[in-house]
Design a protein around this motif. Structure first.
Motif, mmCIF file in Angstrom:
data_model
loop_
_atom_site.group_PDB
_atom_site.id
_atom_site.type_symbol
_atom_site.label_atom_id
_atom_site.label_comp_id
_atom_site.label_asym_id
_atom_site.label_seq_id
_atom_site.Cartn_x
_atom_site.Cartn_y
_atom_site.Cartn_z
ATOM 1 N N PHE A 108 1.822 -23.830 -10.400
ATOM 2 C CA PHE A 108 2.116 -22.573 -11.094
ATOM 3 C C PHE A 108 3.300 -22.764 -12.044
ATOM 4 C CE2 PHE A 108 4.497 -18.550 -11.287
ATOM 5 C CZ PHE A 108 3.539 -17.749 -11.901
ATOM 6 N N ARG A 109 4.342 -23.417 -11.576
ATOM 7 C CA ARG A 109 5.528 -23.666 -12.396
ATOM 8 C C ARG A 109 5.191 -24.579 -13.572
ATOM 9 N NH1 ARG A 109 10.696 -26.034 -9.542
ATOM 10 N NH2 ARG A 109 9.578 -27.932 -9.987
ATOM 11 N N SER A 110 4.315 -25.555 -13.341
ATOM 12 C CA SER A 110 3.899 -26.461 -14.401
ATOM 13 C C SER A 110 3.119 -25.709 -15.480
ATOM 14 C CB SER A 110 3.052 -27.582 -13.818
ATOM 15 O OG SER A 110 2.538 -28.399 -14.822
ATOM 16 N N CYS A 111 2.234 -24.805 -15.063
ATOM 17 C CA CYS A 111 1.473 -23.989 -16.009
ATOM 18 C C CYS A 111 2.390 -23.098 -16.820
ATOM 19 C CB CYS A 111 0.427 -23.141 -15.282
ATOM 20 S SG CYS A 111 -0.953 -24.087 -14.642
ATOM 21 N N LYS A 112 3.375 -22.508 -16.154
ATOM 22 C CA LYS A 112 4.325 -21.646 -16.866
ATOM 23 C C LYS A 112 5.123 -22.454 -17.893
ATOM 24 C CE LYS A 112 4.858 -17.453 -15.423
ATOM 25 N NZ LYS A 112 4.512 -16.323 -16.250
ATOM 26 N N GLN A 113 5.517 -23.670 -17.524
ATOM 27 C CA GLN A 113 6.286 -24.532 -18.428
ATOM 28 C C GLN A 113 5.453 -24.912 -19.631
ATOM 29 O OE1 GLN A 113 9.541 -25.200 -18.148
ATOM 30 N NE2 GLN A 113 9.394 -26.120 -20.164
ATOM 31 N N GLN A 114 4.155 -25.177 -19.428
ATOM 32 C CA GLN A 114 3.265 -25.514 -20.529
ATOM 33 C C GLN A 114 3.122 -24.326 -21.473
ATOM 34 O OE1 GLN A 114 -0.353 -26.906 -18.781
ATOM 35 N NE2 GLN A 114 0.509 -28.899 -18.215
ATOM 36 N N GLN A 115 3.053 -23.117 -20.912
ATOM 37 C CA GLN A 115 2.958 -21.916 -21.755
ATOM 38 C C GLN A 115 4.220 -21.734 -22.584
ATOM 39 O OE1 GLN A 115 2.140 -18.718 -19.060
ATOM 40 N NE2 GLN A 115 -0.053 -19.169 -18.940
ATOM 41 N N VAL A 116 5.378 -22.004 -21.998
ATOM 42 C CA VAL A 116 6.646 -21.881 -22.724
ATOM 43 C C VAL A 116 6.730 -22.935 -23.817
ATOM 44 C CG1 VAL A 116 9.162 -22.166 -22.476
ATOM 45 C CG2 VAL A 116 7.882 -20.806 -20.802
ATOM 46 N N ASP A 117 6.281 -24.145 -23.522
ATOM 47 C CA ASP A 117 6.303 -25.223 -24.501
ATOM 48 C C ASP A 117 5.399 -24.930 -25.693
ATOM 49 O OD1 ASP A 117 8.103 -26.557 -22.899
ATOM 50 O OD2 ASP A 117 6.612 -27.952 -22.077
ATOM 51 N N ARG A 118 4.292 -24.245 -25.452
ATOM 52 C CA ARG A 118 3.358 -23.919 -26.538
ATOM 53 C C ARG A 118 3.919 -22.824 -27.441
ATOM 54 N NH1 ARG A 118 -1.933 -23.493 -22.852
ATOM 55 N NH2 ARG A 118 -2.020 -25.674 -22.247
ATOM 56 N N SER A 119 4.782 -21.984 -26.893
ATOM 57 C CA SER A 119 5.309 -20.851 -27.666
ATOM 58 C C SER A 119 6.303 -21.281 -28.712
ATOM 59 C CB SER A 119 6.030 -19.861 -26.752
ATOM 60 O OG SER A 119 5.145 -19.392 -25.777
#
Length: 147
Positions: free
Chosen positions: A136-147
């Protein structure tokens, strides 16, 4: 003349197996022969072949919880280190035997079976929740990186 990481990893794995084996052996034996032993007869209102320590409810419950937790954590550790079909079958059989012994030594079977079952599942549920949180934390980090 240093060790390479594979040698250190293999040595660590072997040491962990030795420690896990010792802890599993001690906790397994303690499940079959709890501190104080078992009543030999039914005199005094006690049931034969039931743990003497069970008359001290809080102490016995703590003993069951902590001993079962140690047993299940190290059984789980062995699963992580050795993933062979035969080892898995043997450890599951050993865990079932441990649970049966604790259940048969306990005067109040329904309560003790619940404790042992919950504690036995703890390492697996802990690992599952850790992996879920990590992904879950990895997915959230990927979403932040894409933004």
């Amino acid at each position: 003349m240093g060790f390479d990481s594979k040698d250190l990893e293999a040595e660590l794995k072997n040491n962990m197996l030795v420690v896990a084996t010792l802890i599993v052996a001690v906790t397994f034996q303690t499940g079959f022969s709890p501190p104080g032993g078992a009543w030999q007869g039914t005199e005094g209102g006690h049931e034969a072949r039931k743990a003497i320590m069970a008359s001290l409810k809080v102490s016995y419950h703590m003993f069951l919880i902590l001993n079962s937790l140690a047993f299940s954590i190290y059984i789980y550790s062995a699963h992580l280190i050795l993933v062979y079909h035969e080892i898995v079958v043997a450890t599951v059989s050993m865990a079932a035997t441990y649970g049966t012994a604790v259940w048969s030594l306990s005067p109040h079977k329904d309560v003790k079976l619940r404790y042992v079952s919950m504690v036995a599942l703890f390492p697996y549920l802990w690992r599952l929740s850790y992996q879920t949180f990590k992904s879950f934390r990895s997915c959230k980090q990927q979403q932040v990186d894409r933004s």
